[in-house]
Scaffold this motif. Structure first.
Motif, short mmCIF file in Angstrom:
data_model
loop_
_atom_site.label_atom_id
_atom_site.label_comp_id
_atom_site.label_asym_id
_atom_site.label_seq_id
_atom_site.Cartn_x
_atom_site.Cartn_y
_atom_site.Cartn_z
N ALA A 94 -3.01 11.85 -39.14
CA ALA A 94 -3.87 13.00 -38.93
C ALA A 94 -4.66 12.84 -37.64
CB ALA A 94 -4.82 13.17 -40.11
N MET A 95 -5.13 13.97 -37.11
CA MET A 95 -5.81 13.95 -35.81
C MET A 95 -7.14 14.68 -35.90
SD MET A 95 -4.16 14.93 -32.13
CE MET A 95 -3.76 16.61 -32.65
N ARG A 96 -8.18 13.99 -35.42
CA ARG A 96 -9.51 14.57 -35.41
C ARG A 96 -9.72 15.48 -34.21
NH1 ARG A 96 -10.38 9.00 -36.42
NH2 ARG A 96 -10.95 8.57 -38.61
N HIS A 97 -10.85 16.18 -34.23
CA HIS A 97 -11.20 17.09 -33.14
C HIS A 97 -11.27 16.38 -31.78
CE1 HIS A 97 -13.06 20.32 -30.93
NE2 HIS A 97 -14.19 19.66 -30.76
N ASP A 98 -11.74 15.11 -31.81
CA ASP A 98 -11.88 14.35 -30.55
C ASP A 98 -10.58 13.70 -30.09
OD1 ASP A 98 -11.57 12.28 -32.33
OD2 ASP A 98 -13.58 11.44 -32.07
N GLY A 99 -9.48 13.91 -30.82
CA GLY A 99 -8.19 13.37 -30.45
C GLY A 99 -7.86 12.04 -31.10
N SER A 100 -8.83 11.41 -31.75
CA SER A 100 -8.55 10.14 -32.43
C SER A 100 -7.72 10.41 -33.69
CB SER A 100 -9.86 9.43 -32.80
OG SER A 100 -10.64 10.25 -33.68
N THR A 101 -7.00 9.40 -34.14
CA THR A 101 -6.09 9.59 -35.27
C THR A 101 -6.40 8.61 -36.39
OG1 THR A 101 -4.47 8.07 -34.31
CG2 THR A 101 -4.24 10.41 -33.77
N PHE A 102 -5.88 8.92 -37.57
CA PHE A 102 -5.99 8.03 -38.72
C PHE A 102 -4.82 8.33 -39.64
CE2 PHE A 102 -8.31 11.88 -39.68
CZ PHE A 102 -7.98 12.19 -40.99
#
Length: 277
Positions: free
Chosen positions: A232-240
């Motif tokens: 998955a990808m957050r608004h800031d572009g980081s993933t998890f």
């Protein structure tokens, strides 16, 4: 709520509609008109109607009023009689009559909510509206709002429970229709970093890394309920790493899918530790 154009067939009559919570009151211009036409129109209405003379004498009551408030034909001949029975005593009938006198004196339209007893002495929440005609007659419309008020109360209680569940749920939850996000909880806002206003209307596939968008779309459109792991990808572009699991249900009277999203970074890290050792 039924709102019927009561007198559409009568050329000299206009019907004004107020807010949806207001019963419809026929308005008649100054030109004289046959009284029977008015009574025939009121007889077809789904609302309870009374027509009263200047002194409070009941000139006409339609069938709906009779079903709600009277046990026998001609039971009430005067508004005071009806107030005395339906306002359930305790001085309410006198207060209601005094209010009636004030309304008649100012000749203005009236709208209020009352508790009145029906013919079986069951208390109803009734919306009463009245207009005063140029010939000094008054037309009263009565609508039983008890069921509406119960429904509004139930809806508010249900929403309160959903809000509490929303705040207490740690998993992100998205409600989607063909991938488009219809609703989300606060956990989804916190997990992905998008404002709720932006999440609503987004395609859910925008919340995963590009290489996982195909499998995410297929999972949502297929109706499968088995878990699916994606990045998955957050608004800031980081993933998890995330696990998605959804289920079809009815939302706002149409088919939709509720998808729970779990951050499984810690679980995946723990799974790799034995191999590292």
């Amino acid at each position: 709520y039924q709102r019927l154009n009561l007198l559409a067939a009568i050329p000299w009559t206009r019907v004004y509609f107020s807010a949806f919570t207001q019963p419809t009151i026929p308005y008649m211009p100054d030109t004289p008109s046959p009284i029977s036409d008015l009574y025939q129109a009121l007889a077809r209405s789904p609302l309870a109607y009374l027509v009263a003379g200047p002194d409070g004498t009941i000139l006409y009551s339609n069938p709906v009023f009779s079903r709600m408030f009277t046990k026998e034909q001609g039971e009430f001949t005067h508004l005071r009689d009806w107030f005395a029975r339906s306002a359930d005593g305790h001085g309410k009938d006198l207060e209601l009559w005094e209010n009636w006198e004030s309304w008649r004196a100012c000749q203005g339209p009236v709208n209020l909510i009352l508790e009145l007893a029906d013919k079986d002495r069951q208390m109803l929440q009734v919306e009463l509206s009245a207009v005063f005609l140029p010939d000094s007659r008054a037309v009263l419309a009565l609508s039983d709002t008890s069921e509406r008020i119960r429904m509004e109360h139930d809806a508010a209680e249900k929403q309160e429970k959903l809000d509490a569940l929303n705040r207490a749920t740690f998993e992100a939850v998205l409600i989607t229709d063909k991938g488009a996000i219809l609703e989300c909880n606060q956990a989804a806002v916190d997990m992905f970093g998008h404002p709720r206003e932006k999440l609503i209307g987004m395609n859910a596939t925008e919340l995963v890394a590009e290489e996982f968008r195909g499998i995410t779309a297929a999972q949502m459109l297929s109706g499968l309920e088995t878990p699916c792991e994606v990045v998955a990808m957050r608004h800031d572009g980081s993933t998890f790493q995330a696990e998605l699991q959804g289920r079809m249900f009815t939302f706002r009277n149409r088919p939709a899918r509720a998808t729970a999203i779990r951050n499984i970074n810690e679980r995946k890290t723990a799974e790799r530790v034995p191999y590292a050792l």
